[in-house]
Design an enzyme around this catalytic site. Structure first.
Site, mmCIF file in Angstrom:
data_model
loop_
_atom_site.group_PDB
_atom_site.id
_atom_site.type_symbol
_atom_site.label_atom_id
_atom_site.label_comp_id
_atom_site.label_asym_id
_atom_site.label_seq_id
_atom_site.Cartn_x
_atom_site.Cartn_y
_atom_site.Cartn_z
ATOM 1 N N LYS A 1 -42.225 -16.987 39.891
ATOM 2 C CA LYS A 1 -42.583 -15.598 39.822
ATOM 3 C C LYS A 1 -43.824 -15.552 38.420
ATOM 4 O O LYS A 1 -43.808 -16.453 37.656
ATOM 5 C CB LYS A 1 -41.372 -15.098 39.496
ATOM 6 C CG LYS A 1 -40.540 -14.961 40.817
ATOM 7 C CD LYS A 1 -39.227 -14.132 40.788
ATOM 8 C CE LYS A 1 -38.563 -14.037 41.773
ATOM 9 N NZ LYS A 1 -37.088 -13.533 41.809
ATOM 10 N N HIS B 1 -38.264 -17.811 42.637
ATOM 11 C CA HIS B 1 -37.655 -17.530 43.885
ATOM 12 C C HIS B 1 -37.209 -18.625 44.799
ATOM 13 O O HIS B 1 -38.035 -19.917 44.454
ATOM 14 C CB HIS B 1 -38.449 -16.630 44.791
ATOM 15 C CG HIS B 1 -38.122 -16.635 46.319
ATOM 16 N ND1 HIS B 1 -37.139 -15.665 46.668
ATOM 17 C CD2 HIS B 1 -38.317 -17.323 47.295
ATOM 18 C CE1 HIS B 1 -37.041 -16.042 47.930
ATOM 19 N NE2 HIS B 1 -37.746 -17.083 48.224
ATOM 20 N N ARG C 1 -32.996 -20.224 35.918
ATOM 21 C CA ARG C 1 -32.806 -18.794 35.693
ATOM 22 C C ARG C 1 -32.200 -18.741 34.233
ATOM 23 O O ARG C 1 -32.558 -17.806 33.582
ATOM 24 C CB ARG C 1 -32.183 -18.253 36.638
ATOM 25 C CG ARG C 1 -33.426 -18.188 37.820
ATOM 26 C CD ARG C 1 -32.526 -17.277 39.011
ATOM 27 N NE ARG C 1 -33.529 -16.935 39.978
ATOM 28 C CZ ARG C 1 -33.141 -16.656 41.301
ATOM 29 N NH1 ARG C 1 -31.850 -16.739 41.623
ATOM 30 N NH2 ARG C 1 -33.750 -15.970 42.053
ATOM 31 N N ASN D 1 -36.416 -13.107 36.770
ATOM 32 C CA ASN D 1 -35.771 -14.239 36.725
ATOM 33 C C ASN D 1 -36.500 -15.565 37.163
ATOM 34 O O ASN D 1 -35.709 -16.643 37.573
ATOM 35 C CB ASN D 1 -34.469 -14.075 37.536
ATOM 36 C CG ASN D 1 -34.740 -13.939 39.049
ATOM 37 O OD1 ASN D 1 -35.780 -13.843 39.545
ATOM 38 N ND2 ASN D 1 -33.642 -13.793 39.783
ATOM 39 N N ARG E 1 -31.188 -23.860 45.364
ATOM 40 C CA ARG E 1 -30.406 -22.619 45.013
ATOM 41 C C ARG E 1 -29.469 -22.894 43.703
ATOM 42 O O ARG E 1 -29.249 -22.320 42.644
ATOM 43 C CB ARG E 1 -29.564 -22.113 45.903
ATOM 44 C CG ARG E 1 -30.417 -21.250 46.909
ATOM 45 C CD ARG E 1 -31.244 -19.932 46.732
ATOM 46 N NE ARG E 1 -30.211 -18.849 46.166
ATOM 47 C CZ ARG E 1 -30.694 -17.607 46.199
ATOM 48 N NH1 ARG E 1 -31.856 -17.105 46.560
ATOM 49 N NH2 ARG E 1 -29.751 -16.621 45.783
ATOM 50 N N THR F 1 -28.925 -14.999 40.786
ATOM 51 C CA THR F 1 -29.925 -13.822 40.430
ATOM 52 C C THR F 1 -29.893 -13.401 39.154
ATOM 53 O O THR F 1 -30.971 -13.070 38.738
ATOM 54 C CB THR F 1 -29.670 -12.992 41.895
ATOM 55 O OG1 THR F 1 -29.379 -13.632 43.048
ATOM 56 C CG2 THR F 1 -30.690 -11.763 42.037
ATOM 57 N N PHE G 1 -33.972 -0.503 42.180
ATOM 58 C CA PHE G 1 -34.733 -1.166 41.403
ATOM 59 C C PHE G 1 -35.970 -1.842 42.220
ATOM 60 O O PHE G 1 -36.782 -2.666 41.596
ATOM 61 C CB PHE G 1 -33.713 -2.451 41.020
ATOM 62 C CG PHE G 1 -33.456 -3.477 41.769
ATOM 63 C CD1 PHE G 1 -34.105 -4.530 42.307
ATOM 64 C CD2 PHE G 1 -31.943 -3.469 42.465
ATOM 65 C CE1 PHE G 1 -33.509 -5.373 43.513
ATOM 66 C CE2 PHE G 1 -31.448 -4.054 43.187
ATOM 67 C CZ PHE G 1 -32.122 -5.254 43.875
HETATM 68 P P1 DAT Z 1 -32.244 -14.059 44.879
HETATM 69 O O1 DAT Z 1 -33.524 -13.955 44.256
HETATM 70 O O2 DAT Z 1 -31.371 -14.629 44.081
HETATM 71 O O3 DAT Z 1 -32.487 -14.426 46.397
HETATM 72 P P2 DAT Z 1 -32.074 -11.245 46.011
HETATM 73 O O4 DAT Z 1 -32.886 -11.698 47.204
HETATM 74 O O5 DAT Z 1 -30.979 -10.543 46.064
HETATM 75 O O6 DAT Z 1 -31.736 -12.273 45.037
HETATM 76 O O7 DAT Z 1 -33.313 -10.450 45.128
HETATM 77 C C1 DAT Z 1 -34.406 -10.579 44.973
HETATM 78 C C2 DAT Z 1 -34.961 -10.290 43.555
HETATM 79 O O8 DAT Z 1 -34.698 -8.955 43.251
HETATM 80 C C3 DAT Z 1 -34.042 -11.123 42.403
HETATM 81 O O9 DAT Z 1 -34.577 -12.384 42.335
HETATM 82 C C4 DAT Z 1 -34.053 -10.189 41.213
HETATM 83 C C5 DAT Z 1 -34.379 -8.619 41.869
HETATM 84 N N1 DAT Z 1 -32.859 -8.328 41.825
HETATM 85 C C6 DAT Z 1 -31.916 -8.500 42.712
HETATM 86 N N2 DAT Z 1 -31.024 -7.731 42.361
HETATM 87 C C7 DAT Z 1 -31.318 -6.980 41.208
HETATM 88 C C8 DAT Z 1 -30.678 -5.947 40.460
HETATM 89 N N3 DAT Z 1 -29.519 -5.580 40.666
HETATM 90 N N4 DAT Z 1 -31.587 -5.321 39.718
HETATM 91 C C9 DAT Z 1 -32.660 -5.844 39.243
HETATM 92 N N5 DAT Z 1 -33.520 -6.695 40.023
HETATM 93 C C10 DAT Z 1 -32.814 -7.265 40.910
HETATM 94 MG MG MG Z 2 -33.197 -13.542 48.103
#
Ligand code: DAT
Ligand code: MG
Length: 164
Positions: free
Chosen positions: A11, A123, A108, A120, A88, A94, A60
């Protein structure tokens, strides 16, 4: 366990921290191959919306979208035994605070920003099915198996590339 591909994307915060080599090294040291890398690219809004369509209604989401558009990303394809869940695990949870508590050596935890959710660093696909969808989305090609996998000899230059 069969070998499989997964989609990984450094990212904007990971690119800014110049984490490309460090991240490649983590994968290579864990018996995963980085089989495709795209040049740094600034994503278009539409592809970010598609990629995070499951989060469009989250409060968010606007922060996530503007963060993902704030600088270049590096799309990658990683390949190996159990690659989806292995990657993962290597990137960690996350939430960066949770990552620091539960998986302090994860990517992360080491490089993410605990005070800003979207930052973070990296991806990775969460399932085999999504990996293929995401590879198609970002590399614009179908990759059922490892048809395009580099041979072990051609992984050497890639590893060197990662060490730069
Ligand atoms: P991941 O990236 O671990 O697959 P995700 O698909 O649920 O997680 O979310 C995509 C991205 O969105 C994640 O990398 C960071 C952001 N994100 C997720 N939950 C969040 C939250 N509660 N507050 C802020 N950003 C968030
Ligand atoms: Mg995801």
């Amino acid at each position: 366990m069969a070998k499989e591909v997964t989609y990984v994307m450094i990212k904007p915060d990971g690119v800014k921290q110049k984490l490309f080599s460090k991240i490649c090294k983590v994968f290579l040291e864990n018996d995963l191959d980085v089989i495709e890398i795209q040049n740094e690219i600034v994503l278009k809004k539409d592809i970010v919306r598609e990629h995070y369509s499951h989060l469009l209604n989250e409060s968010f989401y606007p922060d996530l979208e503007s963060f993902m558009l704030s600088g270049p990303v590096i799309p990658m394809i990683v390949y190996g035994e159990d690659a989806v869940s292995k990657v993962r695990a290597l990137i960690g949870p996350t939430n960066v605070k949770k990552a620091r508590e539960e998986s302090p050596n994860s990517i992360r935890a080491l490089y993410g920003n605990p005070d800003f959710g979207p930052a973070n660093v990296i991806h990775a696909s969460d399932s085999r099915e999504n990996a293929l969808i995401e590879i198609k989305r970002f590399f614009n090609k179908e990759l059922q198996r490892s048809k395009e996998v580099l041979t072990s000899s051609s992984i050497i230059p890639l590893s060197l590339n990662c060490a730069i």
